[in-house]
Design an enzyme around this catalytic site. Structure first.
Site, PDB file in Angstrom:
ATOM      1  N   GLY A  92      -0.740   6.982  -1.483  1.00 24.74           N
ATOM      2  CA  GLY A  92      -2.197   7.050  -1.382  1.00 24.74           C
ATOM      3  C   GLY A  92      -2.662   8.082  -0.380  1.00 24.74           C
ATOM      4  N   ARG A  93      -1.741   8.520   0.469  1.00 26.52           N
ATOM      5  CA  ARG A  93      -2.126   9.538   1.463  1.00 26.52           C
ATOM      6  C   ARG A  93      -0.945  10.388   1.881  1.00 26.52           C
ATOM      7  NH1 ARG A  93      -2.908   5.730   6.762  1.00 26.52           N
ATOM      8  NH2 ARG A  93      -1.409   4.133   6.175  1.00 26.52           N
ATOM      9  N   LYS A 112       1.376  13.114   5.811  1.00 29.65           N
ATOM     10  CA  LYS A 112       0.766  11.786   5.675  1.00 29.65           C
ATOM     11  C   LYS A 112      -0.618  11.868   6.313  1.00 29.65           C
ATOM     12  CE  LYS A 112       1.745   6.909   6.681  1.00 29.65           C
ATOM     13  NZ  LYS A 112       2.751   5.996   7.241  1.00 29.65           N
ATOM     14  N   GLY A 125      -7.336   8.243   2.010  1.00 26.50           N
ATOM     15  CA  GLY A 125      -6.246   9.216   2.071  1.00 26.50           C
ATOM     16  C   GLY A 125      -5.953   9.728   3.477  1.00 26.50           C
ATOM     17  N   ARG A 182      11.701   5.024  -3.035  1.00 27.82           N
ATOM     18  CA  ARG A 182      11.680   3.655  -2.479  1.00 27.82           C
ATOM     19  C   ARG A 182      12.236   2.671  -3.491  1.00 27.82           C
ATOM     20  NH1 ARG A 182       6.468   4.255   0.474  1.00 27.82           N
ATOM     21  NH2 ARG A 182       6.260   6.491   0.662  1.00 27.82           N
ATOM     22  N   ASP A 251       7.953  -1.463  -1.422  1.00 24.03           N
ATOM     23  CA  ASP A 251       7.520  -0.061  -1.478  1.00 24.03           C
ATOM     24  C   ASP A 251       7.721   0.628  -0.135  1.00 24.03           C
ATOM     25  OD1 ASP A 251       5.321  -2.033  -1.016  1.00 24.03           O
ATOM     26  OD2 ASP A 251       4.240  -0.245  -0.385  1.00 24.03           O
ATOM     27  N   ASN A 252       8.053  -0.135   0.896  1.00 25.69           N
ATOM     28  CA  ASN A 252       8.338   0.460   2.202  1.00 25.69           C
ATOM     29  C   ASN A 252       9.838   0.487   2.494  1.00 25.69           C
ATOM     30  OD1 ASN A 252       5.612   0.800   2.608  1.00 25.69           O
ATOM     31  ND2 ASN A 252       5.367  -1.065   3.824  1.00 25.69           N
TER      32      ASN A 252
HETATM   33  P1  AMP Z   1       1.312   0.860   3.544  1.00 25.85           P
HETATM   34  O1  AMP Z   1       0.926  -0.503   3.956  1.00 25.85           O
HETATM   35  O2  AMP Z   1       1.006   1.944   4.541  1.00 25.85           O
HETATM   36  O3  AMP Z   1       2.706   0.940   3.053  1.00 25.85           O
HETATM   37  O4  AMP Z   1       0.366   1.212   2.306  1.00 25.85           O
HETATM   38  C1  AMP Z   1       0.377   0.512   1.081  1.00 25.85           C
HETATM   39  C2  AMP Z   1      -0.251   1.385   0.018  1.00 25.85           C
HETATM   40  O5  AMP Z   1      -1.599   1.710   0.362  1.00 25.85           O
HETATM   41  C3  AMP Z   1       0.461   2.693  -0.191  1.00 25.85           C
HETATM   42  O6  AMP Z   1       0.421   2.994  -1.542  1.00 25.85           O
HETATM   43  C4  AMP Z   1      -0.363   3.652   0.648  1.00 25.85           C
HETATM   44  O7  AMP Z   1      -0.234   4.961   0.206  1.00 25.85           O
HETATM   45  C5  AMP Z   1      -1.769   3.103   0.453  1.00 25.85           C
HETATM   46  N1  AMP Z   1      -2.671   3.408   1.580  1.00 25.85           N
HETATM   47  C6  AMP Z   1      -2.690   2.849   2.800  1.00 25.85           C
HETATM   48  N2  AMP Z   1      -3.665   3.371   3.564  1.00 25.85           N
HETATM   49  C7  AMP Z   1      -4.283   4.304   2.809  1.00 25.85           C
HETATM   50  C8  AMP Z   1      -5.376   5.202   3.011  1.00 25.85           C
HETATM   51  N3  AMP Z   1      -6.046   5.263   4.157  1.00 25.85           N
HETATM   52  N4  AMP Z   1      -5.730   5.999   1.987  1.00 25.85           N
HETATM   53  C9  AMP Z   1      -5.097   5.944   0.817  1.00 25.85           C
HETATM   54  N5  AMP Z   1      -4.076   5.125   0.556  1.00 25.85           N
HETATM   55  C10 AMP Z   1      -3.657   4.322   1.530  1.00 25.85           C
HETATM   56 MG    MG Z   2       3.909   2.067   2.304  1.00 21.31          MG
END
Ligand code: AMP
Ligand code: MG
Length: 484
Positions: A92-93, A112, A125, A182, A251-252
């Site tokens: 997402g970013r 990122k 993003g 992942r 996914d992490n």
């Molecule tokens: P995370 O918890 O960071 O692993 O994020 C989970 C999902 O949300 C992933 O697909 C990230 O890319 C997306 N995501 C988290 N924060 C943002 C953001 N500010 N903008 C866009 N996508 C985000």
């Molecule tokens: Mg993630």
């Protein structure tokens, strides 16, 4: 060693085709500037550390200047978040700009926080400065501790307002890793019944990151065995060093066994088995003591995704080995922390009573082991950490019996113990101190000083003794959420 423009980039992930990613265009952050560059990471990818000072360096990553060989894309994936399957996630970013190939391997360059992608859903993003500082510091800290991790080439700040609970500023890190695939990448293709694509992703990953299995008739089995093994070993390292990831969603989980996707992680201060750094994790699913079990749970989710190409029997045979691989490694690492060689049977007998007392007396995990490593004043300092003096003295009797003095000179043993018991740890309050200085005063000196001690955390660094001090009282109030 070259400049950024000289980097020879390839685009193997892009070449996998449109099913795997989407082309994206970065949206520059307003008034972006370099906060810090990691010279070791620069060298890893063949970049002259002087490149950080080049006038176009920031602009290239921020999308203001075109780089002739960057071809940004965002990857699609899915994953299990807090135990529930989410059919589509994706970067997402994050944007993969290209890959550097050298003798040490393939290195993905990923930004990122460079703006929205087709997978951003309703989010912006962006990444805020606070969470980018944490990821930047922790990537270096993990490497300093010898734990597999994604790396961060540089930290870029900006004046871009970014709305979270309050308005903050946007930042960007450039992440470097040997793979950004992942567990959730495989889940996505499997659960959408794209079996050809699933197979292609497996072949790609084996060829790129597990070449030792490439020629084998049981390549997929071998690949899955390696992933399970790396995951179990990583869990043992996290547990031994007192690290909690905080959001172990599939996914992490990096397919190559890196510590990956830093969010509300934490190194514990005082020993607390059910330590939960992520304030949003109400049930404690990802608490410190749950991590090895969750590591296995995640490997099971991966096995499920690999079902179209990996028989249950083979997968289960491999999954059944997770626990013993984890356990053996954890005991080996703890034996080294205790300075005991070759008598692993006694390790749980020593650790169980020690951990119980540490929990009750809220004893600092890292300071205890560092003091224990010191043959002179260390024992008195370690004892002073406990309220229950007779308890810890009785434990020292057990410890001394498990560890005959004569086997190895005290100096040598102390040196070996100090090489595995860090003096400097990225405690939450230290990250918070760096963040406060950066956000409030535009002062990045704490970031740079912490980088120095975290890159070699076992060394003494007498000028930075303050970063090895007992955590202040306010550190107990720090709360981290997924908001980043
Ligand atoms: P995370 O918890 O960071 O692993 O994020 C989970 C999902 O949300 C992933 O697909 C990230 O890319 C997306 N995501 C988290 N924060 C943002 C953001 N500010 N903008 C866009 N996508 C985000
Ligand atoms: Mg993630």
């Amino acid at each position: 060693m070259g400049q950024l423009e000289d980097l020879q980039l390839s685009h193997s992930f892009l070449e996998l085709g449109n099913d795997f990613s989407s082309r994206v265009v970065p949206v520059p952050l307003r008034n972006a500037y370099l906060i810090h560059g990691n010279e070791h990471v620069a060298e890893t990818i063949g970049l002259d550390p002087e490149a950080f000072q080049h006038p176009t360096f920031v602009g290239c990553f921020n999308g203001e200047q075109a780089h002739p060989r960057f071809a940004p894309l965002s990857m699609v994936y899915s994953g299990h978040q807090f135990g529930s399957y989410v059919p589509q996630l994706g970067d997402g970013r994050a944007m993969l700009l290209g890959e550097v190939k050298n003798k040490a391997g393939h290195w993905d360059l990923v930004t990122k926080g460079a703006g929205p992608t087709p997978y951003s859903r309703f989010a912006d993003g962006r990444a805020v400065l606070r969470s980018s500082i944490r990821e930047y510091l922790c990537s270096a800290a993990m490497s300093g501790l010898g734990i597999p991790s994604s790396q961060a080439l540089c930290l870029i700040g900006s004046e871009e307002p970014v709305r979270r609970e309050s308005v903050e500023t946007g930042a960007l890190i450039v992440r470097v890793a040997q793979s950004h695939v992942r567990f959730g990448s495989f889940e996505y293709f499997s659960h959408t019944n794209q079996h050809e694509a699933l197979k292609a992703l497996i072949d790609y990953t084996i060829q790129r990151n597990f070449p030792e299995h490439q020629a084998s008739e049981q390549a997929i089995e071998g690949f899955f065995m390696s992933v399970v093994q790396r995951t179990a070993l990583l869990m043992a390292q996290w547990q031994a060093v007192g690290f909690t990831h905080g959001v172990m969603n599939t996914d992490n989980m990096s397919i190559i066994g890196d510590t990956f996707d830093y969010g509300p992680f934490g190194f514990m201060d005082s020993f607390l088995p059910h330590y939960i750094p992520n304030h949003s994790d109400h049930g404690g699913r990802y608490a410190f003591d749950q991590q090895p079990g969750i590591g296995l749970w995640n490997c099971r989710a991966l096995a499920y995704a690999l079902k179209p190409v990996l028989a249950d029997e083979a997968a289960n045979g491999i999954l059944n080995q997770f626990e013993s691989i984890y356990h053996e490694e954890y005991l080996r690492l703890m034996a080294r922390k205790l300075g005991i060689t070759g008598t692993e049977k006694s390790i749980p007998e020593l650790l169980n009573p020690l951990f119980s007392m540490m929990t009750v007396d809220e004893v600092d995990y890292h300071r205890f082991f560092r003091f224990l490593s010191d043959p002179q004043s260390g024992r008195a300092q370690a004892t002073a950490l406990f309220r229950n003096k007779s308890g810890i003295e009785a434990w020292f009797t057990l410890y001394d019996n498990a560890r005959p003095e004569a086997l190895c000179p005290a100096e040598e043993r102390s040196r070996d113990m100090k090489a595995v018991n860090p003096k400097y740890v990225l405690r939450s309050y230290l990250a918070e101190t760096a963040i406060r200085k950066a956000e409030d005063d535009h002062d990045h000196s704490v970031i740079s000083e912490l980088m120095t001690v975290l890159e070699s955390p076992f060394d003494e660094h007498p000028t930075f003794e303050r970063y090895a001090a007992e955590p202040p009282e306010w550190s107990r109030q720090i709360e981290l959420s997924c908001s980043s």
